[in-house]
Design a protein around this motif. Structure first.
Motif, PDB file in Angstrom:
ATOM      1  N   VAL A 151      -1.275   9.168   0.832  1.00 35.35           N
ATOM      2  CA  VAL A 151      -2.440   9.958   0.404  1.00 35.35           C
ATOM      3  C   VAL A 151      -3.558   9.878   1.442  1.00 35.35           C
ATOM      4  CG1 VAL A 151      -4.232  10.206  -1.355  1.00 35.35           C
ATOM      5  CG2 VAL A 151      -1.881   9.640  -2.035  1.00 35.35           C
ATOM      6  N   LEU A 152      -3.896   8.663   1.856  1.00 38.39           N
ATOM      7  CA  LEU A 152      -5.021   8.468   2.772  1.00 38.39           C
ATOM      8  C   LEU A 152      -4.725   8.979   4.179  1.00 38.39           C
ATOM      9  CD1 LEU A 152      -6.095   4.877   1.637  1.00 38.39           C
ATOM     10  CD2 LEU A 152      -7.075   7.062   0.928  1.00 38.39           C
TER      11      LEU A 152
ATOM     12  N   TYR B 253       0.823  -1.213   0.000  1.00 37.74           N
ATOM     13  CA  TYR B 253       0.000   0.000   0.000  1.00 37.74           C
ATOM     14  C   TYR B 253       0.854   1.259   0.000  1.00 37.74           C
ATOM     15  CZ  TYR B 253      -4.421  -2.497   0.813  1.00 37.74           C
ATOM     16  OH  TYR B 253      -5.544  -3.291   0.691  1.00 37.74           O
TER      17      TYR B 253
ATOM     18  N   ASN C 137      -7.263   5.719  -4.917  1.00 39.51           N
ATOM     19  CA  ASN C 137      -7.202   6.662  -3.790  1.00 39.51           C
ATOM     20  C   ASN C 137      -8.373   7.636  -3.821  1.00 39.51           C
ATOM     21  OD1 ASN C 137      -4.818   5.476  -2.971  1.00 39.51           O
ATOM     22  ND2 ASN C 137      -3.501   7.032  -3.897  1.00 39.51           N
TER      23      ASN C 137
ATOM     24  N   GLN D  78      -0.903   4.190  -1.376  1.00 39.56           N
ATOM     25  CA  GLN D  78      -2.136   4.612  -0.721  1.00 39.56           C
ATOM     26  C   GLN D  78      -1.871   5.311   0.620  1.00 39.56           C
ATOM     27  OE1 GLN D  78      -2.098   1.399  -2.423  1.00 39.56           O
ATOM     28  NE2 GLN D  78      -3.052   2.665  -3.996  1.00 39.56           N
TER      29      GLN D  78
END
Length: 551
Positions: free
Chosen positions: A358-359, A352, A540, A355
């Motif tokens: 960003v998350l 990940y 995302n 991801q």
């Protein structure tokens, strides 16, 4: 005295049966030694390779006298002899007859030829094919090959080998072969003369050794194989880059070729293709791989990129939760509403890597290494289940005092997310699944057959060191076992994502979305099972948009 006679007889019998035959391979036409020739037993892994002066010794102990000794070298006629007769050559010369060469004129105008590159191009240092004579004496002199499929008549210009690491105190002797195809495996060597190279480190440029074969006039069409064979032991090791989910081929001496389905060596070729030639081979890119592995693209570059990040090994963000039979590893990033990330089978947190940064800007991201994977251990001897994995997720939520969590689950992680939704609905806010399945039949039949074949091989090998790998494979063959009624019970908000070229059948993904009340379905166009790698930005955005929606 009688006992002594019996003992003498036994010793004589042992000497007779233990037969090491030595000799020298000679070119009959030139009366010169032939260097580095493979001498072996047909359909067996028994064999040896002559030295630089053509000298050899081969142990024929215990072999059937009628079995065939085989010597095959490009440019020479095939030599075959029974073991019984070959023994008579001990300490003598073995002559090879040169083939009569016929030169065929090829009249193709240069403007009709186009440049192509086919094969495996990865330069990853994470997935490797090892050549280690010091550590693997038995298998070192084996040969590896990669399959190609020329759509139109093509001339091979260069053979490229991507080498991640080269360590040797002396030149490494390699031989290249080009094989025709029979029943899906390499068959006969089509070269008119041998191609042997003494590889040194300075010959490797930017991780690639390029062998120029343009002047050898090698033309191919249809299926063929490029093989590489290490001929002489050396003090060191070589690591060749390899591509996951591609098929390579291996054999020892004249033993049967076997498929190597986990990864294929990074061999690729530059060719000149006759664009106006006959077009009767239905393949687009010249690299033949129509089996299960073709369903999953080469993800080596993403694995290599993930290795360069801190994710999955960040001591500042990482921690362990000790549970029964496992030490569960996880990392936490950011603040806000909790969002758990669950990776796929045999993966880890680092999957990940696109991801998490960003998350974590909007959510408290909790990335978990599933038990028995990544940095999470499992000391039990039990089969893995998705219910077991879901229980681990709940235990971590309890440890972190999280009343409700959101979950993003990719592949096996998505299956775990569905199990969590069924068993602990009160602890789940929203669920996003990526390439999940509710039962094994939802997986593409070709991939399922591939897994079954791999399981048969692992069981036959009985390697205790592969126990964890075996149960990770088994869970994909036997689980999950969710019924339509089970899916109907899920009342949480669910986003079901898959690619239109996913290994999960399209109708199966649609079934999951249709049977979960209010679930949303999103099929990514021109996308595979590797969405978090290949479609990271789109994923995302969809995750954030779905989580931000009001219930």
């Amino acid at each position: 005295m009688k006992k002594l006679s019996v003992l003498s007889f036994i010793l004589m019998a042992s000497v007779f049966n233990a037969q090491v035959i030595s000799g020298t391979i000679i070119s009959k036409n030139e009366n010169q030694p032939v260097s580095y020739v493979k001498i072996g037993v047909e359909k067996k892994t028994t064999g040896t390779i002559s030295d630089g002066k053509g000298n050899f010794s081969i142990d024929l102990t215990g072999l059937d006298p009628q079995q065939k000794i085989k010597i095959e070298v490009p440019g020479y006629e095939l030599y075959e002899e029974t073991v019984q007769n070959f023994r008579k050559n001990n300490q003598q010369k073995v002559f090879l007859n040169e083939k009569t060469k016929t030169i065929k004129e090829v009249a193709i105008k240069p403007k009709k030829l186009v440049d192509k590159n086919w094969g495996v191009n990865t330069k990853t240092k994470s997935v490797l094919y090892f050549v280690n004579p010091g550590g693997d004496k038995a298998g070192f002199l084996g040969e590896t090959a990669l399959e190609f499929n020329a759509k139109k008549r093509s001339k091979i210009k260069n053979i490229n080998l991507n080498i991640a690491r080269y360590v040797s105190t002396e030149p490494v002797l390699m031989r290249y072969s080009i094989y025709s195809e029979k029943s899906g495996f390499p068959d006969k060597n089509i070269l008119d003369e041998e191609i042997t190279v003494e590889l040194t480190e300075d010959m490797i440029k930017d991780g690639t050794y390029t062998l120029d074969v343009n002047d050898r006039n090698i033309w191919v069409q249809g299926k063929f194989f490029v093989g590489i064979h290490f001929l002489k032991e050396f003090n060191g090791s070589i690591k060749i880059s390899a591509a996951l989910f591609r098929t390579g081929f291996i054999r020892e001496f004249y033993g049967d070729w076997k498929k190597m389905t986990i990864a294929a060596p990074a061999i690729n070729i530059d060719v000149k293709m006759d664009k106006n030639g006959d077009n009767n081979i239905p393949v687009e890119n010249g690299y033949s791989d129509d089996s299960a592995e073709a369903l999953i693209p080469d993800i080596s570059k993403y694995i290599e990129e993930s290795e360069k990040t801190k994710y999955g090994r960040n001591n500042e963000a990482g921690n362990h939760l000790k549970l029964q039979n496992t030490n569960l590893y996880y990392e936490i990033y950011g603040d806000g509403e909790p969002l758990m990330l669950l990776h796929g089978n045999s993966g880890s947190i680092k999957d990940y890597y696109q991801q998490i940064p960003v998350l974590s800007k909007q959510y408290k991201v909790i990335a978990i290494d599933t038990r028995g994977q990544g940095k999470s251990t499992d000391t039990s001897k039990k089969d893995f289940t998705y219910t077991m994995f879901a229980d681990d997720v709940k235990a971590l939520a309890d440890e972190l005092k999280l009343k409700k969590v959101n979950i993003v689950g990719w592949s096996d992680g998505g299956n775990t997310g569905l199990e969590f939704a069924m068993k602990y609905p009160e602890r789940l806010n929203k669920l996003i699944t990526v390439g999940a399945n509710a039962f094994p039949e939802g997986v593409d039949d070709r991939l399922a057959d591939h897994f079954k074949n791999k399981m048969h091989v692992m069981k036959a090998l009985k390697d205790s060191g592969k126990f964890n790998e075996e149960r990770l494979l088994k869970i994909m063959l036997t689980e999950p076992r969710m019924s339509v009624k089970d899916l109907n019970k899920i009342k949480n908000k669910v986003l079901v994502i898959a690619g239109d070229k996913d290994v999960i059948k399209r109708e199966h993904t649609e079934l999951i979305a249709n049977e979960i009340s209010g679930a949303e379905l999103k099929i990514y166009q021109d996308a595979t099972h590797m969405i978090p790698f290949e479609n990271a930005d789109q994923l995302n955005t969809d995750i954030v948009n779905f989580l931000e929606k009001s219930n």
